[in-house]
Design a protein around this motif. Structure first.
Motif, PDB file in Angstrom:
ATOM      1  N   LEU A 200      23.181  -3.113 -10.352  1.00 21.76           N
ATOM      2  CA  LEU A 200      21.729  -3.330 -10.465  1.00 21.76           C
ATOM      3  C   LEU A 200      21.264  -4.123  -9.251  1.00 21.76           C
ATOM      4  O   LEU A 200      21.883  -5.127  -8.881  1.00 21.76           O
ATOM      5  CB  LEU A 200      21.437  -4.149 -11.727  1.00 21.76           C
ATOM      6  CG  LEU A 200      19.992  -4.663 -11.883  1.00 21.76           C
ATOM      7  CD1 LEU A 200      19.046  -3.516 -12.261  1.00 21.76           C
ATOM      8  CD2 LEU A 200      19.911  -5.773 -12.943  1.00 21.76           C
ATOM      9  N   ASP A 201      20.190  -3.694  -8.622  1.00 24.77           N
ATOM     10  CA  ASP A 201      19.614  -4.500  -7.541  1.00 24.77           C
ATOM     11  C   ASP A 201      18.133  -4.163  -7.430  1.00 24.77           C
ATOM     12  O   ASP A 201      17.703  -3.049  -7.724  1.00 24.77           O
ATOM     13  CB  ASP A 201      20.306  -4.232  -6.199  1.00 24.77           C
ATOM     14  CG  ASP A 201      20.209  -5.438  -5.266  1.00 24.77           C
ATOM     15  OD1 ASP A 201      21.219  -6.141  -5.088  1.00 24.77           O
ATOM     16  OD2 ASP A 201      19.097  -5.696  -4.748  1.00 24.77           O
ATOM     17  N   MET A 202      17.368  -5.175  -6.991  1.00 22.20           N
ATOM     18  CA  MET A 202      15.924  -4.922  -6.821  1.00 22.20           C
ATOM     19  C   MET A 202      15.586  -4.476  -5.409  1.00 22.20           C
ATOM     20  O   MET A 202      14.469  -4.043  -5.161  1.00 22.20           O
ATOM     21  CB  MET A 202      15.131  -6.164  -7.199  1.00 22.20           C
ATOM     22  CG  MET A 202      15.467  -7.363  -6.386  1.00 22.20           C
ATOM     23  SD  MET A 202      14.643  -8.811  -7.018  1.00 22.20           S
ATOM     24  CE  MET A 202      12.973  -8.384  -6.627  1.00 22.20           C
TER      25      MET A 202
ATOM     26  N   LEU B 200      28.989  -4.353 -15.401  1.00 21.29           N
ATOM     27  CA  LEU B 200      27.700  -4.377 -14.682  1.00 21.29           C
ATOM     28  C   LEU B 200      27.791  -5.405 -13.567  1.00 21.29           C
ATOM     29  O   LEU B 200      28.218  -6.545 -13.808  1.00 21.29           O
ATOM     30  CB  LEU B 200      26.581  -4.771 -15.654  1.00 21.29           C
ATOM     31  CG  LEU B 200      25.218  -5.126 -15.030  1.00 21.29           C
ATOM     32  CD1 LEU B 200      24.570  -3.911 -14.359  1.00 21.29           C
ATOM     33  CD2 LEU B 200      24.266  -5.694 -16.107  1.00 21.29           C
ATOM     34  N   GLU B 201      27.392  -5.038 -12.360  1.00 20.25           N
ATOM     35  CA  GLU B 201      27.227  -6.054 -11.324  1.00 20.25           C
ATOM     36  C   GLU B 201      25.734  -6.263 -11.091  1.00 20.25           C
ATOM     37  O   GLU B 201      25.012  -5.332 -10.716  1.00 20.25           O
ATOM     38  CB  GLU B 201      27.898  -5.672  -9.997  1.00 20.25           C
ATOM     39  CG  GLU B 201      27.891  -6.900  -9.094  1.00 20.25           C
ATOM     40  CD  GLU B 201      28.054  -6.696  -7.602  1.00 20.25           C
ATOM     41  OE1 GLU B 201      27.937  -7.704  -6.884  1.00 20.25           O
ATOM     42  OE2 GLU B 201      28.258  -5.562  -7.164  1.00 20.25           O
ATOM     43  N   VAL B 202      25.271  -7.480 -11.328  1.00 20.24           N
ATOM     44  CA  VAL B 202      23.859  -7.814 -11.081  1.00 20.24           C
ATOM     45  C   VAL B 202      23.727  -8.220  -9.615  1.00 20.24           C
ATOM     46  O   VAL B 202      24.487  -9.059  -9.133  1.00 20.24           O
ATOM     47  CB  VAL B 202      23.402  -8.987 -11.985  1.00 20.24           C
ATOM     48  CG1 VAL B 202      21.985  -9.426 -11.606  1.00 20.24           C
ATOM     49  CG2 VAL B 202      23.453  -8.598 -13.446  1.00 20.24           C
ATOM     50  N   GLY B 203      22.770  -7.619  -8.897  1.00 17.93           N
ATOM     51  CA  GLY B 203      22.585  -7.940  -7.481  1.00 17.93           C
ATOM     52  C   GLY B 203      23.732  -7.375  -6.664  1.00 17.93           C
ATOM     53  O   GLY B 203      24.385  -8.088  -5.907  1.00 17.93           O
ATOM     54  N   CYS B 204      23.954  -6.064  -6.818  1.00 21.05           N
ATOM     55  CA  CYS B 204      25.126  -5.442  -6.160  1.00 21.05           C
ATOM     56  C   CYS B 204      24.927  -5.300  -4.662  1.00 21.05           C
ATOM     57  O   CYS B 204      25.890  -5.073  -3.931  1.00 21.05           O
ATOM     58  CB  CYS B 204      25.412  -4.084  -6.785  1.00 21.05           C
ATOM     59  SG  CYS B 204      24.043  -2.919  -6.595  1.00 21.05           S
TER      60      CYS B 204
ATOM     61  N   GLY C 230      16.172  -2.264 -10.115  1.00 28.97           N
ATOM     62  CA  GLY C 230      15.442  -2.997 -11.149  1.00 28.97           C
ATOM     63  C   GLY C 230      15.577  -4.488 -10.933  1.00 28.97           C
ATOM     64  O   GLY C 230      16.475  -4.954 -10.225  1.00 28.97           O
ATOM     65  N   ASP C 231      14.656  -5.231 -11.547  1.00 27.61           N
ATOM     66  CA  ASP C 231      14.640  -6.690 -11.436  1.00 27.61           C
ATOM     67  C   ASP C 231      15.279  -7.256 -12.707  1.00 27.61           C
ATOM     68  O   ASP C 231      14.866  -6.915 -13.823  1.00 27.61           O
ATOM     69  CB  ASP C 231      13.163  -7.136 -11.318  1.00 27.61           C
ATOM     70  CG  ASP C 231      13.020  -8.643 -11.155  1.00 27.61           C
ATOM     71  OD1 ASP C 231      14.000  -9.381 -11.379  1.00 27.61           O
ATOM     72  OD2 ASP C 231      11.902  -9.073 -10.819  1.00 27.61           O
ATOM     73  N   LEU C 232      16.267  -8.115 -12.541  1.00 30.17           N
ATOM     74  CA  LEU C 232      16.925  -8.718 -13.708  1.00 30.17           C
ATOM     75  C   LEU C 232      15.924  -9.413 -14.620  1.00 30.17           C
ATOM     76  O   LEU C 232      16.087  -9.448 -15.841  1.00 30.17           O
ATOM     77  CB  LEU C 232      17.987  -9.723 -13.217  1.00 30.17           C
ATOM     78  CG  LEU C 232      18.719 -10.498 -14.300  1.00 30.17           C
ATOM     79  CD1 LEU C 232      19.612  -9.588 -15.130  1.00 30.17           C
ATOM     80  CD2 LEU C 232      19.547 -11.618 -13.693  1.00 30.17           C
TER      81      LEU C 232
END
Ligand code: SAM
Length: 302
Positions: free
Chosen positions: A65-67, A40-44, A93-95
């Motif tokens: 994942l990115d908001m 998973l990359e958060v804030g891709c 989505g928001d972490l």
């Protein structure tokens, strides 16, 4: 959480994406620390790291994942290696939203990557500490970073790793800057007035035009003075969000074992600094600052 306002203009978006892509070579350093098969990359963002992951891990399931919907739109157009038939999923989505972990399938990832993201989350807490149950700005930053790392921990399998690459806060000490041209000197004064994250006090010698200040503030200026286009957003972020001992403590408190933690200076920034500014220590000796941290921390389970 708020989306960066510069993403709403074509020029601002283009500048932001170009900035993310410019350091793609350096971002490849994370690859040695990532393990599959579920990543998973958060804030891709615009997909610069997803592209590297897709190439390096042809058989892995990769989730970004990115908001910021606008950036996911850019990420969707990246020609990922072997894209046809590949499991690359982009999720808006928001972490910090408690439902996000469930949407991503719970604690199932072997690696979670945060590349140039934690400083944004930290800065959000710094400017809005009340949203993280904190009273002071610095406590708010730490609370936001802690909450982000906790959210990631809840999506890791036991034995899974967090891979972090971001700005690094220097050890606090006085440094002296002498600007090599008037434009950069003027930008320094403007930066000090505009910077939102903390007060940047300095001493100025009007004869030599040398400015002496704490290395933590100097680093904030030196890591951003060239972002003229996105200035208003950049002055609201603290890039050097943690030093290495602080990062270690944060991760260990959350039950991670830190297996790797280094700090280094990005060559392209050093080159810029060499052209624009002389950096010296209190003895007048040339010095420099680290710009970037890279860390791997393993979650061994509760
Ligand atoms: C500086 S960009 C990094 C993009 C990418 N990781 C790279 O290195 O090229 C930071 C990204 O984090 C995203 N972000 C910030 N806060 C977030 C949150 N709470 N949840 C999800 N994404 C977030 C931003 O929208 C932005 O795309």
């Amino acid at each position: 959480m708020a989306i960066r306002s510069d993403l709403h203009t074509e020029k601002g978006l283009a500048t932001y994406v170009a900035g993310m892509n410019a350091s793609q070579n350096d971002k490849a350093r994370i690859l040695d620390h990532v393990q599959g098969p579920a990543i998973l990359e958060v804030g891709c963002g615009s997909g610069a790291v997803l592209e590297l992951l897709a190439e390096a891990f042809p058989d892995a399931e990769i989730v970004g994942l990115d908001m910021a919907a606008r950036l996911l739109g850019v990420a969707a157009r990246v020609p990922y290696a072997g894209h046809a038939g590949r499991a690359i999923r982009l999720v808006r989505g928001d972490l910090f939203d408690p439902t996000t972990a469930g949407r991503l399938g719970g604690p199932r990832f072997n690696s979670i990557v945060f590349c140039s993201v934690l400083h944004e989350l930290y800065s959000f807490g710094l400017l809005e500490p009340g949203k993280f149950g904190a009273r002071t700005s610095e406590e708010g930053g730490t609370a936001a970073a802690t909450r982000a790392l906790q959210a990631a921990r809840n999506m890791l399998r036991p034995g899974g790793v967090l891979v972090l690459r971001d700005g690094v806060r220097p050890e606090s000490c006085p440094v002296t800057l002498r600007f090599k041209n008037d434009e950069i000197e003027e930008r320094f004064y403007r930066f000090v007035d505009d910077f939102h994250c903390f007060e940047m006090d300095f001493d100025l010698d009007p004869v030599t035009r040398r400015v002496t200040l704490d290395s933590v503030g100097a680093f904030e200026f030196l890591s951003k003075y060239f972002y003229v286009q996105n200035w208003d957003v950049e002055v609201r972020e603290q890039f050097g969000w943690a030093d290495l001992p602080g990062l270690r403590a944060l991760l260990e408190n959350l039950g991670f074992t830190v297996e790797h933690a280094t700090a280094y200076t990005l060559p392209y920034l050093q080159q810029k600094w060499d052209g624009d500014v002389e950096i010296t220590d209190t003895n007048g000796q040339p010095t420099t600052l680290c710009t970037t941290m890279l860390a791997r921390a393993r979650f061994t389970g509760v």
